[in-house]
Design a protein around this motif. Structure first.
Motif, PDB file in Angstrom:
ATOM      1  N   ARG A  22       2.332  14.555  23.176  1.00  0.00           N
ATOM      2  CA  ARG A  22       2.238  15.590  22.141  1.00  0.00           C
ATOM      3  C   ARG A  22       3.287  15.377  21.060  1.00  0.00           C
ATOM      4  NH1 ARG A  22       0.968  18.953  26.662  1.00  0.00           N
ATOM      5  NH2 ARG A  22       3.108  19.730  26.790  1.00  0.00           N
ATOM      6  N   LEU A  23       4.463  14.911  21.461  1.00  0.00           N
ATOM      7  CA  LEU A  23       5.494  14.601  20.480  1.00  0.00           C
ATOM      8  C   LEU A  23       5.028  13.467  19.569  1.00  0.00           C
ATOM      9  CD1 LEU A  23       8.336  14.798  19.284  1.00  0.00           C
ATOM     10  CD2 LEU A  23       9.155  13.341  21.159  1.00  0.00           C
ATOM     11  N   VAL A  33       4.261  13.145  15.352  1.00  0.00           N
ATOM     12  CA  VAL A  33       4.705  12.083  14.441  1.00  0.00           C
ATOM     13  C   VAL A  33       3.513  11.533  13.663  1.00  0.00           C
ATOM     14  CG1 VAL A  33       5.733   9.785  14.298  1.00  0.00           C
ATOM     15  CG2 VAL A  33       6.655  11.457  15.916  1.00  0.00           C
ATOM     16  N   LEU A  34       2.414  11.259  14.374  1.00  0.00           N
ATOM     17  CA  LEU A  34       1.229  10.700  13.732  1.00  0.00           C
ATOM     18  C   LEU A  34       0.660  11.647  12.678  1.00  0.00           C
ATOM     19  CD1 LEU A  34      -0.638   9.136  16.813  1.00  0.00           C
ATOM     20  CD2 LEU A  34       0.869   8.001  15.184  1.00  0.00           C
ATOM     21  N   SER A  43       9.403  13.147  11.413  1.00  0.00           N
ATOM     22  CA  SER A  43       9.609  11.752  11.032  1.00  0.00           C
ATOM     23  C   SER A  43      10.631  11.108  11.965  1.00  0.00           C
ATOM     24  CB  SER A  43      10.102  11.675   9.586  1.00  0.00           C
ATOM     25  OG  SER A  43      10.364  10.340   9.215  1.00  0.00           O
ATOM     26  N   LEU A  44      10.288   9.923  12.473  1.00  0.00           N
ATOM     27  CA  LEU A  44      11.190   9.181  13.361  1.00  0.00           C
ATOM     28  C   LEU A  44      11.215   7.721  12.929  1.00  0.00           C
ATOM     29  CD1 LEU A  44      10.036  10.567  16.840  1.00  0.00           C
ATOM     30  CD2 LEU A  44      12.100  11.219  15.597  1.00  0.00           C
ATOM     31  N   LYS A  72      -5.399  12.186   6.576  1.00  0.00           N
ATOM     32  CA  LYS A  72      -5.079  10.865   7.120  1.00  0.00           C
ATOM     33  C   LYS A  72      -3.773  10.935   7.920  1.00  0.00           C
ATOM     34  CE  LYS A  72      -8.462   8.331   5.332  1.00  0.00           C
ATOM     35  NZ  LYS A  72      -8.243   7.391   4.228  1.00  0.00           N
ATOM     36  N   GLU A  73      -3.776  10.248   9.083  1.00  0.00           N
ATOM     37  CA  GLU A  73      -2.579  10.197   9.908  1.00  0.00           C
ATOM     38  C   GLU A  73      -1.665   9.063   9.449  1.00  0.00           C
ATOM     39  OE1 GLU A  73      -3.706  10.164  14.051  1.00  0.00           O
ATOM     40  OE2 GLU A  73      -3.988  12.338  14.032  1.00  0.00           O
ATOM     41  N   LEU A  74      -0.562   8.920  10.154  1.00  0.00           N
ATOM     42  CA  LEU A  74       0.512   8.019   9.741  1.00  0.00           C
ATOM     43  C   LEU A  74       0.034   6.592   9.512  1.00  0.00           C
ATOM     44  CD1 LEU A  74       3.580   7.735   9.284  1.00  0.00           C
ATOM     45  CD2 LEU A  74       3.809   7.254  11.722  1.00  0.00           C
ATOM     46  N   PHE A  75      -0.848   6.089  10.389  1.00  0.00           N
ATOM     47  CA  PHE A  75      -1.233   4.675  10.338  1.00  0.00           C
ATOM     48  C   PHE A  75      -2.616   4.439   9.733  1.00  0.00           C
ATOM     49  CE2 PHE A  75       1.555   4.668  14.305  1.00  0.00           C
ATOM     50  CZ  PHE A  75       2.671   4.182  13.628  1.00  0.00           C
TER      51      PHE A  75
END
Length: 203
Positions: free
Chosen positions: A51-52, A56-57, A62-63, A152-155
């Motif tokens: 879930r963490l 992020v996604l 932000s990590l 849209k997700e991170l990638f």
């Protein structure tokens, strides 16, 4: 490469929008019709670490890239070895079908972390008996993501996805002699045709 290969462990891989989740659900239903017991699952999981990662996604937090990569490793460890995990279900005589596994880490995290770094922190995990890579053009996947209307997700960016394809190809090459039955499936086929093709191989 002498990593353990887990019998009846099936992994689906592909770009975002390739149809892995559709196949996860379709294959599970078909195998249950065959009177088999099936555990369907996915990565990142819906457990605490997973879930963490999803936060992020979804760009809620932000990590650093290597932190994200290590979170996937931790989530994967629990997924494989933890309570109600993949090993437990396989030991109970079930089929396990997983939407994404360590190959996704190699493909999606290598652009920011370096392929060798991602490979080395994942190389000791057991491998699936079957790996089905649903090969779908980036442009087709992007159209599908746009039709969903989700943010849209991170990638998910197009140029990033093109890098992901190259790292998927590198991962498939590295694992070709590992004992996995690797099958590349044409993602332009209909979902039903893809399901039947995979079933014919498994059966």
């Amino acid at each position: 490469m002498k990593t353990e290969v887990l019998k009846n462990f099936i992994v689906l891989e592909g770009l975002d929008g390739a149809g892995t989740t559709t196949q996860l659900n379709s294959l599970t239903a078909k195998l249950i019709e065959d009177n088999l017991t099936v555990f369907k699952t996915f990565e990142p999981t819906d457990q605490n670490i997973g879930r963490l990662i999803r936060s992020v996604l979804q760009k809620k937090i932000s990590l650093e890239a290597k932190t994200i990569s290590k979170l996937f490793v931790a989530d994967r460890y629990e997924h494989i070895y933890g309570k109600d995990g993949i090993i437990e279900h396989l030991d109970n005589g079930e089929y396990v079908i997983c939407d994404r596994y360590l190959f996704s880490s190699l493909a999606y995290q290598s652009p920011d972390c370096d392929f060798d770094f991602v490979y080395n922190i994942n190389k000791d995990y057991p491998l699936p008996e079957y790996l089905f890579f649903i090969s779908t053009p980036v442009e087709v996947c992007q159209e599908r993501l746009d039709k969903r209307g989700d943010e849209k997700e991170l990638f998910d960016a197009k140029e990033f996805q093109k890098q992901v394809v190259s790292f998927y190809n590198k991962a498939l090459e590295i694992y070709k002699d590992s004992g996995i039955n690797i099958q590349i499936i044409d993602g332009n086929k209909s979902p039903n045709d893809i399901t039947n093709e995979i079933l014919n191989i498994i059966r």
